[in-house]
Design a protein around this motif. Structure first.
Motif, PDB file in Angstrom:
ATOM      1  N   GLY A 286       0.815  -1.215   0.000  1.00  0.00           N
ATOM      2  CA  GLY A 286       0.000   0.000   0.000  1.00  0.00           C
ATOM      3  C   GLY A 286       0.844   1.258   0.000  1.00  0.00           C
ATOM      4  N   ALA A 287       1.949   1.246   0.767  1.00  0.00           N
ATOM      5  CA  ALA A 287       2.833   2.413   0.784  1.00  0.00           C
ATOM      6  C   ALA A 287       3.496   2.616  -0.574  1.00  0.00           C
ATOM      7  CB  ALA A 287       3.896   2.233   1.872  1.00  0.00           C
ATOM      8  N   ILE A 288       3.879   1.521  -1.228  1.00  0.00           N
ATOM      9  CA  ILE A 288       4.468   1.642  -2.569  1.00  0.00           C
ATOM     10  C   ILE A 288       3.463   2.239  -3.545  1.00  0.00           C
ATOM     11  CG2 ILE A 288       5.346   0.331  -4.533  1.00  0.00           C
ATOM     12  CD1 ILE A 288       7.372   0.652  -2.349  1.00  0.00           C
ATOM     13  N   GLY A 289       2.220   1.763  -3.490  1.00  0.00           N
ATOM     14  CA  GLY A 289       1.198   2.321  -4.369  1.00  0.00           C
ATOM     15  C   GLY A 289       0.915   3.783  -4.080  1.00  0.00           C
ATOM     16  N   LEU A 290       0.878   4.156  -2.801  1.00  0.00           N
ATOM     17  CA  LEU A 290       0.614   5.555  -2.447  1.00  0.00           C
ATOM     18  C   LEU A 290       1.741   6.463  -2.919  1.00  0.00           C
ATOM     19  CD1 LEU A 290      -0.947   6.867   0.774  1.00  0.00           C
ATOM     20  CD2 LEU A 290       1.224   7.846   0.094  1.00  0.00           C
ATOM     21  N   VAL A 291       2.985   6.071  -2.660  1.00  0.00           N
ATOM     22  CA  VAL A 291       4.123   6.904  -3.062  1.00  0.00           C
ATOM     23  C   VAL A 291       4.214   6.995  -4.579  1.00  0.00           C
ATOM     24  CG1 VAL A 291       6.636   7.066  -3.018  1.00  0.00           C
ATOM     25  CG2 VAL A 291       5.398   6.470  -0.943  1.00  0.00           C
ATOM     26  N   GLY A 292       3.981   5.877  -5.271  1.00  0.00           N
ATOM     27  CA  GLY A 292       4.052   5.910  -6.725  1.00  0.00           C
ATOM     28  C   GLY A 292       2.990   6.798  -7.349  1.00  0.00           C
ATOM     29  N   ALA A 293       1.749   6.679  -6.882  1.00  0.00           N
ATOM     30  CA  ALA A 293       0.680   7.517  -7.425  1.00  0.00           C
ATOM     31  C   ALA A 293       0.899   8.985  -7.079  1.00  0.00           C
ATOM     32  CB  ALA A 293      -0.668   7.039  -6.892  1.00  0.00           C
ATOM     33  N   LEU A 294       1.378   9.261  -5.864  1.00  0.00           N
ATOM     34  CA  LEU A 294       1.621  10.648  -5.463  1.00  0.00           C
ATOM     35  C   LEU A 294       2.767  11.256  -6.272  1.00  0.00           C
ATOM     36  CD1 LEU A 294       0.374  12.579  -3.410  1.00  0.00           C
ATOM     37  CD2 LEU A 294       2.137  11.909  -1.792  1.00  0.00           C
ATOM     38  N   ALA A 295       3.820  10.469  -6.532  1.00  0.00           N
ATOM     39  CA  ALA A 295       4.922  10.974  -7.349  1.00  0.00           C
ATOM     40  C   ALA A 295       4.478  11.233  -8.782  1.00  0.00           C
ATOM     41  CB  ALA A 295       6.080   9.976  -7.324  1.00  0.00           C
ATOM     42  N   ALA A 296       3.607  10.363  -9.313  1.00  0.00           N
ATOM     43  CA  ALA A 296       3.097  10.593 -10.666  1.00  0.00           C
ATOM     44  C   ALA A 296       2.260  11.865 -10.731  1.00  0.00           C
ATOM     45  CB  ALA A 296       2.277   9.385 -11.109  1.00  0.00           C
ATOM     46  N   ALA A 297       1.411  12.098  -9.723  1.00  0.00           N
ATOM     47  CA  ALA A 297       0.593  13.310  -9.713  1.00  0.00           C
ATOM     48  C   ALA A 297       1.448  14.559  -9.552  1.00  0.00           C
ATOM     49  CB  ALA A 297      -0.432  13.220  -8.581  1.00  0.00           C
ATOM     50  N   TYR A 298       2.454  14.497  -8.699  1.00  0.00           N
ATOM     51  CA  TYR A 298       3.346  15.645  -8.502  1.00  0.00           C
ATOM     52  C   TYR A 298       4.118  15.960  -9.782  1.00  0.00           C
ATOM     53  CZ  TYR A 298       7.018  18.504  -6.363  1.00  0.00           C
ATOM     54  OH  TYR A 298       7.891  19.516  -6.053  1.00  0.00           O
ATOM     55  N   THR A 299       4.567  14.921 -10.468  1.00  0.00           N
ATOM     56  CA  THR A 299       5.282  15.131 -11.730  1.00  0.00           C
ATOM     57  C   THR A 299       4.359  15.718 -12.789  1.00  0.00           C
ATOM     58  OG1 THR A 299       6.677  13.235 -11.188  1.00  0.00           O
ATOM     59  CG2 THR A 299       6.725  14.015 -13.456  1.00  0.00           C
ATOM     60  N   ALA A 300       3.113  15.262 -12.822  1.00  0.00           N
ATOM     61  CA  ALA A 300       2.167  15.801 -13.790  1.00  0.00           C
ATOM     62  C   ALA A 300       1.862  17.269 -13.530  1.00  0.00           C
ATOM     63  CB  ALA A 300       0.878  14.984 -13.768  1.00  0.00           C
ATOM     64  N   ALA A 301       1.846  17.673 -12.266  1.00  0.00           N
ATOM     65  CA  ALA A 301       1.564  19.072 -11.932  1.00  0.00           C
ATOM     66  C   ALA A 301       2.780  19.969 -12.114  1.00  0.00           C
ATOM     67  CB  ALA A 301       1.060  19.171 -10.493  1.00  0.00           C
ATOM     68  N   ALA A 302       3.975  19.454 -11.860  1.00  0.00           N
ATOM     69  CA  ALA A 302       5.198  20.266 -11.969  1.00  0.00           C
ATOM     70  C   ALA A 302       6.319  19.402 -12.521  1.00  0.00           C
ATOM     71  CB  ALA A 302       5.582  20.847 -10.610  1.00  0.00           C
ATOM     72  N   PRO A 303       6.326  19.109 -13.824  1.00  0.00           N
ATOM     73  CA  PRO A 303       7.351  18.224 -14.385  1.00  0.00           C
ATOM     74  C   PRO A 303       8.711  18.903 -14.460  1.00  0.00           C
ATOM     75  CG  PRO A 303       5.985  19.094 -16.135  1.00  0.00           C
ATOM     76  CD  PRO A 303       5.375  19.573 -14.851  1.00  0.00           C
ATOM     77  N   VAL A 304       9.734  18.113 -14.313  1.00  0.00           N
ATOM     78  CA  VAL A 304      11.105  18.599 -14.482  1.00  0.00           C
ATOM     79  C   VAL A 304      11.387  18.724 -15.973  1.00  0.00           C
ATOM     80  CG1 VAL A 304      13.529  18.157 -14.000  1.00  0.00           C
ATOM     81  CG2 VAL A 304      11.785  17.505 -12.332  1.00  0.00           C
TER      82      VAL A 304
END
Length: 600
Positions: A286-304
């Motif tokens: 569950g922690a892996i899924g939460l961190v992965g989805a949160l990182a994807a959303a953060y990247t989508a909002a502010a991509p490098v």
């Protein structure tokens, strides 16, 4: 009246004594407009001031900073006495501003991803991975829309490609193509979030999710805190309603399950079996899924912006200095390929008649393939360096570059075809294995890359990096969809029916994808080949959401039957005529010795 009346009287000089000039550099040390500075000090009396200047007048007052300069104060000097860089650093240029507050839809999607990861991924990988990826993709979509990002064509291509790669775990039981597909899906999904174009941007963008993990955690925590501070009542209502619904489902579901065995079976197949001992493992998933989805959303909002890290081109070389080594290489390729075409197409029978035993036949095909594979890889490196140092004087230089490198690419394509032909001859002699089909697929993809480079020389290289990345993703998808374990089993069974030997010890280590082909063998070969696979399936109680289509089909073919007596003693079964099934290492007759290039 003149403004000079407010000035202090100047000291008088003796007649004939010239006024002393300012020493060199004194003008720069003075404060701006010294007369105006003295105007702010009215005389204390009508008598002239003494000629000796006041000590306060000798201390320069601070410079008056204009308003536009106050808004951007100068940076402090760097250590060592050097002034700081005025241009922003590389990390500042590629890292965007922090995104706004995390949207509520993104939060719910991230929570759904974490919950599904904990419930569905504990028993293995299958269709459940696609189910988990859908809310993670929705979290990224909602975050990107809230940040004002638009859906571009290549973003849609990468997103569809990443989700399509997750079909492979749902269809195939073999672990190695599934692993390639999952890793490729993560890389392609990261490209969809970053939107890179250049070579360096494509490479770093495929790994860019790792750079967003730390920032996404703080972004998510602050977003939850801000939303809970403003709507504690609504969150309390949602929590109480969810808890009540869960209690009702558990109570009445348990009653109905105890009342009807059929309902209990259906309910047991739909609901994951979560035990206390699996708690830490489920929490980790569950922690892996939460961190992965949160990182994807953060990247989508502010991509490098990885494309901002541009690699400068190398120094241009002269025409002769650049072209002479490549022309010599082209001539070497041409001579080699002329001999290869003569041997492989026209005079191969004479070579075989002269070589004699089949082991030399295999040696000829095997060694040639590996050398040609390395030659293809090195040629791609030569092309990359040649483009970096190519002359850039004008149209004549561009024509020279296209002619020389186009010829090299064309000759290398013939090398690729020769290597694939050698592998085909080797497989016809000794069968197909996992290593052989893998390296043949890599060689085929390298040929596609060479064709793309040639097309870029004609139509332009703007889309070349993304086209190469897309071809790699398509190659991994096609490799998983064709089911390599099934192809290996089918080819070896076909060779056995043509009078060749078969290596049962190797085939029994394949996955459930090979069951349809191995099931067609006669006894005792069939039972010996399926013994390990059938034992694995009987001891497995994988739920439906973690079961691939290949495993389900194998269960339908094999059923719950026991291999029985035909599989009790399989020693020496499956090897036999003049050559061994796996390069002579199965205990058969005089075939080729152990193949160090194929340990799998």
């Amino acid at each position: 009246m003149s403004d000079h009346r407010s000035e202090s009287p100047r000291p008088e000089h003796a007649p004939g004594t010239p006024e002393q000039a300012d020493p060199p550099g004194a003008a720069e040390a003075r404060t701006p407009e010294p007369a105006q500075v003295q105007m702010s000090k009215p005389a204390r009396s009508g008598t002239p001031e003494p000629a000796v200047p006041d000590e306060r007048d000798t201390v320069p007052e601070p410079l008056k900073v204009p308003a536009h300069a106050r808004a951007h104060p100068p940076r402090p000097p760097a250590p060592g006495g050097h002034t700081a860089e005025r241009t922003p650093s590389e990390l500042t240029r590629i890292r965007p501003a922090e995104p706004g507050v995390i949207p509520a839809a993104t939060l719910w999607s991230v929570l759904a991803t974490a919950l599904l990861s904990a419930l569905l991924l504990g028993e293995g990988i299958g269709p459940n991975l696609f189910v988990v990826a859908v809310p993670a993709a929705l979290a990224a979509y909602f975050a990107a829309r809230a940040a004002g990002r638009r859906l571009r064509p290549w973003t849609a291509v990468w997103a569809v490609g990443g989700l399509s790669l997750l079909i492979v775990p749902a269809l195939r039981d073999a672990g190695w193509p599934v692993f390639l597909a999952v890793v490729s899906a993560v890389a392609v999904g990261s490209l969809a979030l970053h939107g890179s174009r250049g070579w360096l941007g494509i490479f770093l963008g495929s790994l860019g999710l790792l750079a967003s993990v730390a920032g996404s955690l703080g972004w998510g925590v602050h977003g939850v805190r801000d939303r809970m501070a403003g709507s504690r009542g609504r969150w309390g209502v949602a929590f109480r309603s969810t808890a009540a619904a869960l209690v009702l489902l558990i109570v009445f579901g348990a009653l109905f399950a105890s009342a009807d065995a059929a309902f209990a079976d259906v309910l047991g197949s739909l609901i994951p079996d979560v035990s206390v001992s699996e708690g830490p493992w489920r929490l980790f998933l569950g922690a892996i899924g939460l961190v992965g989805a949160l990182a994807a959303a953060y990247t989508a909002a502010a991509p490098v912006r990885w494309d901002a890290l541009a690699v400068p081109p190398g120094p241009a070389r002269g025409r002769l200095e650049w072209a002479l080594p490549l022309i010599v290489l082209n001539l070497l390729f041409a001579v080699f390929l002329a001999i290869q075409l003569t041997v492989l197409l026209g005079g191969y029978g004479k070579v075989m008649a002269a070589s004699g035993p089949s082991d030399q036949y295999a040696q000829y095909a095997r060694e040639g393939f590996w050398q040609l594979l390395w030659a293809t890889l090195l040629t791609l490196g030569v092309i990359a360096l040649a483009l970096r140092w190519a002359p850039r004087g004008g149209a004549r230089d561009r024509t020279l570059v296209r002619a020389v490198l186009g010829t090299l690419c064309l000759l290398t394509l013939v090398v690729v075809a020769s290597a694939l032909r050698r592998m085909d001859l080797y497989v016809d002699a000794y069968g197909l294995t996992r290593l052989r089909i893998s390296v043949a697929a890599v060689e085929l993809w390298l040929g596609v890359v060479l064709a793309l480079i040639m097309a870029a020389g004609v139509f332009g290289a703007k889309l070349l990096p993304r086209a190469v990345a897309a071809s790699a993703a398509l190659g991994v998808l096609a490799f998983g969809l064709v089911s390599p374990d099934a192809l290996i089993a089918e080819q070896n069974v076909h060779r056995y029916r043509q009078g060749h030997s078969i290596d049962i010890q190797y085939l029994r280590g394949l996955s459930a994808d090979a069951v349809p082909a191995l099931d067609t063998l006669s006894e005792p070969l069939r039972s010996c080949a399926l013994q390990e696979i059938q034992r694995t399936l009987r001891n497995s109680d994988t739920p439906w959401y973690a079961t691939s289509w290949g495993e389900a089909r194998a269960r339908d073919i094999l059923g719950d039957s026991d291999p029985g007596a035909p599989a009790r003693n399989c020693r020496g079964v499956g090897s036999g005529d003049e050559e061994s099934g796996r390069d002579g290492d199965s205990g058969g007759g005089g075939g080729d010795s152990y193949d160090p290039y194929d340990p799998y």
